[in-house]
Design an enzyme around this catalytic site. Structure first.
Site, PDB file in Angstrom:
ATOM      1  CB  CYS A  11      -1.037  -0.005   0.982  1.00  0.00           C
ATOM      2  SG  CYS A  11      -2.295   1.395   0.854  1.00  0.00           S
TER       3      CYS A  11
ATOM      4  CD  GLU B 291      -1.997  -5.546   5.591  1.00  0.00           C
ATOM      5  OE1 GLU B 291      -1.275  -4.537   5.708  1.00  0.00           O
ATOM      6  OE2 GLU B 291      -1.065  -6.452   4.229  1.00  0.00           O
TER       7      GLU B 291
ATOM      8  CG  ASP C 186     -26.468   5.475  15.102  1.00  0.00           C
ATOM      9  OD1 ASP C 186     -26.375   5.019  14.935  1.00  0.00           O
ATOM     10  OD2 ASP C 186     -25.689   5.824  16.501  1.00  0.00           O
TER      11      ASP C 186
END
Length: 567
Positions: free
Chosen positions: A86, A199, A417
């Protein structure tokens, strides 16, 4: 061979260490300064892995601050094996549009550019395929990369594949996202690097790590310059998959043990039968659906594309002192090799002894324990309220801004929410009139009704004067890389996702959105993907109670024509 891991000081490097331990390569040494590099140079059969994620400028600055730029460049020129992951791949390039004034190492004399977000969500976050440009009868040339596997990507910037540029000489495999084709692995001489995270790519990624280490142990031959590159125009359909995420709401039960629980419209306690009631009204026991680590391992084995651990009570005031939750993250990360998001208490805090802890410090602790992303809830609402009051100009102090600046926006998830607020559609003239949803005529319960979606804080207990769309837009502007979109009204109902809500928020932002709350069947996942084009969908209770299996959801998605990762 002696294996070294470069810790540049930002991002989740613990995940790589956990992967290597899982594969049986636990005899490695960390490099954190120039003195450590001197030990590496003194060993003839050494190999170096540079893992991590984060912002380009942060990575380069960390390398510079630790005196690692020149030793790293010297190592790259030494002919010894190098594996970049990355950000460990992107720093090889000359520059990045993420930080135009920051110079890269320049090993690959081409720039990193940003994805076009006009036709897709950015960051490119999720599982995608990788196609090697030179299929060879020699397996070592493939470096374990398989066109039939999917790998986990999380980045907003990429190296475009262009056969006319010098970067094409380095291109080992390519990946398509939307209608853009970019370089997903580079390989030349002693250098190999991946844009994706092996990974965090499950068994397929672990195979790449194993192959690279074993080849390095046997003695690598320098990868030759590739043949003349040819154009690779985009295909009608890319390999990007829909993500299925398992969520674990973690809290302490009445005995003080951490358990996975699940609420019905955010109520996590068992209902008390009226026959058992006494003169003193009490709530039932906290609903216990299992142990966090055991369930995390189960879902990883079942094929979950990502796991989300939300601590819903215990580290509200002092997250860095919450050793049980930190232990859960560490142990889960040792067993789970897909992305792990942690939520709850990611904010500026003050310890009981008066020590101030910044949100960046809190997030960094969880990243170094094994988390890949952090989820911010209530603090995001307050930050967007401040943003609105400041005429949509951030001041750089919110948790979203500070964490994304150091670790990149892909590391920050904002959890929303919302709940429905019903209004009279004929007379309502409030600020959210353009966001009103009107009940369908074929629904007796909703016909003639209208509502907007109001955000809440403190686990849904307090409503705030902010709409879900307003919060999503504000969070993106502040630097969030993903939206986790819940629904208090649908939570635990099994009626399916709230398509109106998901579609509205999805259309309002250009970052990925996770649909949550309401899934009751495997078909509900197909429905939300078809109706809203959302990138991923999350569920909890139906997985915990084994009413629906992750494997069955994946199979149903494939039958419906969606790309889906299989293991």
């Amino acid at each position: 061979m002696r294996l070294f891991l470069l810790d540049h000081g930002a991002g989740n490097v613990q995940s790589l260490a956990n992967s290597l331990t899982k594969l049986g390569y636990s005899d490695y040494k960390w490099i954190r300064n120039a003195r450590d590099f001197a030990q590496l140079h003194a060993i003839s059969d050494s190999a170096l892995i540079f893992p991590g994620q984060g912002a380009f400028h942060t990575a380069i600055q960390c390398l510079r601050d630790h005196g690692l730029i020149e030793p790293l460049q010297e190592y790259l020129s030494s002919g010894k094996p190098y594996f970049g992951i990355c950000i460990g791949m992107q720093v090889l390039f000359a520059s990045s549009a993420e930080s135009p004034d920051t110079q890269g190492l320049g090993t690959i004399p081409c720039p990193i550019v940003r994805f076009d977000d006009t036709d897709k969500a950015v960051p490119h976050m999720g599982w995608n395929s990788a196609e090697c440009l030179d299929p060879s009868s020699d397996p070592s040339a493939l470096e374990g990369v398989s066109s039939t596997s999917h790998y986990y990507f999380v980045h907003s910037y990429c190296a475009k594949y262009d056969p006319s540029t010098p970067s094409a000489e380095w291109a080992h495999s390519i990946t398509q996202y939307g209608q853009e084709v970019f370089i997903s692995t580079v390989r030349k001489h002693n250098i190999f690097a991946t844009q994706f995270h092996p990974e965090k790519s499950g068994p397929a990624g672990l195979n790449i790590l194993r192959d690279w280490i074993e080849q390095s142990r046997r003695g690598r031959t320098l990868a030759p310059s590739p043949p003349l590159r040819v154009p690779r125009p985009p295909k009608p359909k890319d390999g990007f998959t829909k993500r299925i995420i398992a969520c674990l709401d973690v809290r302490a039960n009445d005995d003080g043990d951490l358990v996975v629980t699940k609420g019905d419209q955010y109520d996590v306690r068992e209902k008390v039968s009226p026959l058992c009631a006494t003169t003193v009204e009490t709530a039932g026991a906290v609903r216990n659906l299992g142990k966090p680590v055991a369930l995390a391992d189960k879902y990883y084995t079942s094929g979950a594309d990502e796991l989300c651990l939300l601590n819903i009570t215990s580290f509200r005031h002092s997250p860095l002192h919450d050793q049980p939750m930190l232990a859960v993250v560490r142990v889960a990360a040792e067993q789970v090799f897909v992305p792990l998001t942690i939520g709850g208490g990611i904010k500026d805090t003050v310890d009981p002894d008066g020590t101030k802890r910044s949100a960046v410090e809190v997030a960094g602790t969880y990243f170094r324990a094994g988390a890949d992303k952090v989820s911010i809830g209530s603090e995001a609402v307050y930050a967007v309220e401040k943003l609105r009051a400041a005429n949509n100009v951030g001041n750089g102090t919110s948790a979203i801004e500070t964490i994304s600046k150091v670790y990149g926006n892909q590391a920050v998830v904002v959890s929303i929410d919302p709940k429905r607020v019903f209004v009279n559609p004929d007379t309502y003239d409030g600020p959210y009139r353009e966001e009103l949803v009107y009940g369908p005529d074929d629904s007796p319960d909703q016909r003639g009704k209208a509502w907007w979606y109001q955000c809440t804080v403190s686990g849904g207990r307090e409503a705030r004067p902010v709409s879900a769309v307003e919060l999503a837009k504000g969070a993106q502007k502040l630097g969030a890389g993903e939206i986790l979109l819940n629904s208090i009204d649908r939570d635990g109902t099994g009626l399916g996702f709230d398509h109106d809500l998901v579609r509205m928020v999805k259309n309002a932002v250009s970052i990925p959105v996770v649909a949550s709350s309401g899934a009751g069947t495997r078909e509900h996942f197909v429905d939300v993907f078809k109706e809203t084009n959302v990138e991923s969908a999350l569920a909890a209770g139906i997985f915990h109670r084994e009413e629906v299996r992750i494997e069955d959801v994946k199979r149903t998605l494939e039958e419906a024509g969606f790309n889906s990762r299989t293991i």
